[in-house]
Design a protein around this motif. Structure first.
Motif, short mmCIF file in Angstrom:
data_model
loop_
_atom_site.label_atom_id
_atom_site.label_comp_id
_atom_site.label_asym_id
_atom_site.label_seq_id
_atom_site.Cartn_x
_atom_site.Cartn_y
_atom_site.Cartn_z
N UNK A 15 0.86 -1.37 0.11
CA UNK A 15 0.43 0.08 0.00
C UNK A 15 0.88 1.68 -0.15
N UNK A 16 1.62 1.26 0.46
CA UNK A 16 2.68 2.35 0.92
C UNK A 16 3.83 1.82 1.25
N UNK A 17 5.48 2.42 0.62
CA UNK A 17 6.73 2.36 0.36
C UNK A 17 7.01 1.40 2.09
N UNK A 18 6.08 2.27 2.86
CA UNK A 18 6.79 1.53 4.51
C UNK A 18 5.44 0.97 5.15
N UNK A 19 4.52 0.63 4.30
CA UNK A 19 3.63 -0.56 4.41
C UNK A 19 2.97 -1.42 3.44
N UNK A 20 2.98 -2.38 4.58
CA UNK A 20 2.39 -3.83 3.60
C UNK A 20 1.23 -4.60 3.57
N UNK A 21 0.23 -5.13 3.63
CA UNK A 21 -0.20 -5.89 3.95
C UNK A 21 0.30 -7.25 3.36
N UNK A 22 -0.19 -8.12 4.52
CA UNK A 22 0.21 -9.78 3.41
C UNK A 22 -0.94 -10.71 3.88
N UNK A 23 -1.65 -11.01 3.30
CA UNK A 23 -3.06 -12.39 3.59
C UNK A 23 -2.69 -13.19 3.16
N UNK A 24 -3.12 -14.32 3.96
CA UNK A 24 -3.35 -16.25 4.21
C UNK A 24 -4.05 -16.68 4.34
N UNK A 25 -4.71 -16.81 3.04
CA UNK A 25 -6.33 -17.23 3.07
C UNK A 25 -6.04 -18.46 2.95
N UNK A 26 -6.54 -19.62 3.97
CA UNK A 26 -6.43 -21.36 4.86
C UNK A 26 -7.63 -21.46 3.86
N UNK A 27 -7.57 -23.04 3.45
CA UNK A 27 -8.70 -23.25 3.55
C UNK A 27 -8.73 -24.87 3.62
N UNK A 28 -9.81 -25.34 3.98
CA UNK A 28 -9.62 -26.89 3.80
C UNK A 28 -8.81 -27.39 5.03
N UNK A 29 -9.09 -26.54 6.15
CA UNK A 29 -8.06 -26.59 7.36
C UNK A 29 -8.16 -28.13 8.17
N UNK A 30 -6.93 -28.32 8.37
CA UNK A 30 -7.28 -29.23 9.13
C UNK A 30 -6.36 -29.56 11.01
N UNK A 31 -6.32 -30.39 12.01
CA UNK A 31 -6.33 -30.32 12.76
C UNK A 31 -4.55 -29.89 13.12
N UNK A 32 -3.78 -30.55 11.57
CA UNK A 32 -2.23 -30.21 11.84
C UNK A 32 -2.43 -28.99 11.99
N UNK A 33 -3.42 -27.69 11.52
CA UNK A 33 -2.48 -27.21 11.09
C UNK A 33 -3.26 -25.58 11.88
N UNK A 34 -3.48 -26.05 13.82
CA UNK A 34 -3.43 -25.26 14.79
C UNK A 34 -2.25 -25.37 15.02
N UNK A 35 -1.74 -23.85 15.57
CA UNK A 35 -1.02 -23.40 15.77
C UNK A 35 -1.06 -22.05 15.45
N UNK A 36 0.65 -21.35 16.09
CA UNK A 36 0.07 -20.18 16.13
C UNK A 36 0.93 -19.60 14.81
N UNK A 37 0.43 -18.46 14.59
CA UNK A 37 0.82 -17.92 13.28
C UNK A 37 1.98 -16.76 12.50
N UNK A 38 2.89 -16.38 12.24
CA UNK A 38 3.75 -15.01 12.40
C UNK A 38 4.04 -14.67 10.41
N UNK A 39 3.91 -13.85 10.69
CA UNK A 39 4.36 -13.09 9.53
C UNK A 39 5.76 -12.48 9.56
N UNK A 40 6.71 -12.27 9.18
CA UNK A 40 8.02 -12.05 8.79
C UNK A 40 8.49 -11.41 7.52
#
Length: 125
Positions: free
Chosen positions: A75-100
């Motif tokens: 959106x700006x030089x000093x800001x960006x938005x990152x999305x993660x669309x998750x589908x067909x979620x499974x038990x194994x997807x349980x976690x804390x999610x971080x971006x970097x």
């Protein structure tokens, strides 16, 4: 000051969908790849998806290919938005999610900024 703010986690049933969002601010993000990592209880943090600055290149862990989709909006030089669309979620997807971010690579990116608080995704019936 660099800030990474994740949101969008929650409780979802198996087979359900969820979209996570990360707002990255505080530096010029041009040419930085962005990625989503997750850490399940008792396990190491792992990279699950990454995207180049332009959005042309993406990478996914084998465990989430065809299931997760990463996108970003510079959106700006000093800001960006990152999305993660998750589908067909499974038990194994349980976690804390971080971006970097990583200025050097998409696949295998490591995350060079201080970690945010993350957002918890719980897949449970």
């Amino acid at each position: 000051q660099v800030q990474l703010e994740e949101s969008g986690g929650g409780l979802v049933q198996p087979g359900g969908s969820l979209t996570l969002s990360c707002v990255a601010s505080g530096r010029i993000w041009r040419n930085y790849a962005m990625g989503w990592f997750r850490q399940a209880p008792g396990q190491e943090r792992e990279l699950v998806a990454a995207i180049s600055w332009s959005g042309i290149s993406t990478w996914y862990a084998d465990s989430v290919k065809g299931q997760f989709t990463i996108s970003r909006n510079n959106t700006e030089n000093t800001k960006c938005v990152v999305a993660l669309q998750m589908t067909r979620l499974k038990y194994a997807d349980t976690a804390v999610y971080y971006c970097n971010a990583d200025p050097n690579r998409v696949a295998g990116m490591r995350g060079v900024e201080r970690w945010g608080k993350g957002t918890l995704v719980t897949v449970s019936s």
